[in-house]
Design a protein around this motif. Structure first.
Motif, short mmCIF file in Angstrom:
data_model
loop_
_atom_site.label_atom_id
_atom_site.label_comp_id
_atom_site.label_asym_id
_atom_site.label_seq_id
_atom_site.Cartn_x
_atom_site.Cartn_y
_atom_site.Cartn_z
N ILE A 41 -14.13 -14.35 17.62
CA ILE A 41 -12.81 -13.91 18.02
C ILE A 41 -12.07 -15.22 17.81
O ILE A 41 -11.00 -15.17 17.13
CB ILE A 41 -12.80 -13.52 19.43
CG1 ILE A 41 -13.50 -11.95 19.73
CG2 ILE A 41 -11.31 -13.40 19.96
CD1 ILE A 41 -13.37 -11.58 20.96
N GLY A 42 -12.62 -16.17 18.15
CA GLY A 42 -11.79 -17.63 18.12
C GLY A 42 -11.64 -17.98 16.85
O GLY A 42 -10.61 -18.36 16.30
N PHE A 43 -12.58 -17.84 15.93
CA PHE A 43 -12.56 -18.41 14.60
C PHE A 43 -11.67 -16.99 13.69
O PHE A 43 -10.67 -17.76 13.23
CB PHE A 43 -13.90 -17.88 13.80
CG PHE A 43 -13.84 -18.03 12.41
CD1 PHE A 43 -13.86 -19.26 11.72
CD2 PHE A 43 -13.83 -16.95 11.52
CE1 PHE A 43 -13.90 -19.53 10.45
CE2 PHE A 43 -13.76 -17.20 10.03
CZ PHE A 43 -13.95 -18.67 9.57
N TRP A 44 -11.51 -15.77 14.02
CA TRP A 44 -10.65 -15.13 13.32
C TRP A 44 -9.34 -15.24 13.77
O TRP A 44 -8.17 -14.80 13.17
CB TRP A 44 -10.98 -13.73 13.36
CG TRP A 44 -12.29 -13.45 12.52
CD1 TRP A 44 -13.63 -13.03 13.00
CD2 TRP A 44 -12.13 -13.28 10.97
NE1 TRP A 44 -14.32 -12.95 11.80
CE2 TRP A 44 -13.69 -13.32 10.85
CE3 TRP A 44 -11.32 -13.76 10.10
CZ2 TRP A 44 -13.86 -13.16 9.45
CZ3 TRP A 44 -11.76 -13.84 8.76
CH2 TRP A 44 -13.17 -13.30 8.44
N ALA A 45 -9.13 -15.44 15.26
CA ALA A 45 -7.58 -15.76 15.60
C ALA A 45 -7.30 -17.11 14.94
O ALA A 45 -5.99 -17.20 14.82
CB ALA A 45 -7.99 -16.14 17.33
N GLY A 46 -7.90 -18.02 14.65
CA GLY A 46 -7.50 -19.29 14.08
C GLY A 46 -6.97 -18.98 12.66
O GLY A 46 -6.25 -19.35 12.36
N ILE A 47 -7.75 -18.23 11.86
CA ILE A 47 -7.40 -17.65 10.66
C ILE A 47 -6.11 -16.94 10.68
O ILE A 47 -5.17 -17.08 9.86
CB ILE A 47 -8.32 -16.85 10.01
CG1 ILE A 47 -9.99 -17.59 9.78
CG2 ILE A 47 -8.12 -16.35 8.59
CD1 ILE A 47 -9.72 -18.77 8.68
N GLY A 48 -5.98 -16.04 11.60
CA GLY A 48 -5.01 -15.36 11.78
C GLY A 48 -3.50 -16.03 12.04
O GLY A 48 -2.55 -16.04 11.47
N SER A 49 -3.79 -17.10 12.75
CA SER A 49 -2.95 -17.88 13.29
C SER A 49 -2.39 -18.92 11.99
O SER A 49 -1.27 -19.12 11.94
CB SER A 49 -3.33 -19.03 14.27
OG SER A 49 -2.30 -20.03 14.44
N ILE A 51 -2.40 -17.82 9.00
CA ILE A 51 -1.65 -16.85 8.05
C ILE A 51 -0.42 -16.54 8.52
O ILE A 51 0.73 -16.47 7.88
CB ILE A 51 -2.58 -15.44 7.92
CG1 ILE A 51 -3.61 -15.69 7.09
CG2 ILE A 51 -1.83 -14.26 7.23
CD1 ILE A 51 -4.84 -14.54 7.07
N THR A 52 -0.34 -16.16 9.78
CA THR A 52 1.08 -15.95 10.39
C THR A 52 2.03 -17.27 10.56
O THR A 52 3.17 -17.18 10.34
CB THR A 52 1.06 -15.30 11.81
OG1 THR A 52 0.35 -16.59 12.86
CG2 THR A 52 0.35 -14.08 11.91
N GLY A 53 1.39 -18.42 10.45
CA GLY A 53 2.19 -19.65 10.46
C GLY A 53 2.54 -19.74 9.22
O GLY A 53 3.88 -20.37 9.01
#
Length: 199
Positions: A41-49, A51-53
């Motif tokens: 979850i932390g890994f994909w949250a970082g990727i999502g962060s 992308i949204t950035g």
């Protein structure tokens, strides 16, 4: 930039992106993937962060140019806050409101959120979008430095190298492609390749 602004990536941008990613990996892992203790979850949250950035750097540029970064950021924070409140009811959380907790909360809201987003978008008005986006790779460097200062966390040489790679990539990307230094060496490289072709 490629999708929304229809700009072709230059060799310089690709190179700086790879170097910055390598630096982030070194800072996060300390040079060994055995230390890379991140949940799925932390890994994909970082990727999502990430992308949204990229989205919040590129998408509002025309709107910011029309109304200014202050007004655009204020509306964005207001609408986001209202939207999140619909799903997360903070007033139901058992909180111990003391003077210190109020001050800590105010600091996070004013400086860690409002000022941070406003300054970032204000900077994105005057520097290229790719440089502004790359600035986000400073996050792990800043987190590491603050951990050293306030938490007494020690870092190894790989993490220092990773931080230097990130700083170097952003600094190199910020140098205009028409800078005399780059023009000199790009001409030198072209003449070298043309001489090789002749040989």
């Amino acid at each position: 930039m490629f999708v929304f602004q229809h700009k072709h990536l230059t060799v310089k941008e690709i190179f700086c992106g790879i170097v910055a990613v390598a630096g982030v990996v070194l800072v996060v892992t300390g040079g060994s993937f055995k230390n890379f203790n991140v949940s799925g979850i932390g890994f994909w949250a970082g990727i999502g962060s990430g992308i949204t950035g990229a989205f919040y750097v590129l998408l509002p540029q025309k709107f910011i140019a029309r109304v200014g970064s202050g007004l655009a950021t204020s509306w964005a924070l207001l609408l986001t806050g209202v939207s999140v409140t619909l799903f997360s009811h903070f007033w139901n959380e058992p909180l111990d409101w003391t003077v210190y907790s109020i001050l800590a909360y105010a600091f996070i809201v004013l400086f860690g959120t409002i000022a941070a987003f406003w300054l970032f978008q204000a900077a994105a008005e005057i520097i290229p979008a790719d440089v502004a986006g790359m600035m986000e790779t400073f996050d792990p460097v800043a987190a590491t430095l603050l951990s050293m200062i306030f938490l007494g966390v020690s870092v190894n040489s790989w993490e220092c190298i990773g931080g230097a790679l990130i700083l170097g990539a952003v600094a190199f990307l910020a140098v205009p492609s028409k800078h005399p230094f780059l023009i000199h060496y790009s001409r030198k490289a072209r003449s070298k390749f043309s001489q090789t072709d002749k040989d």
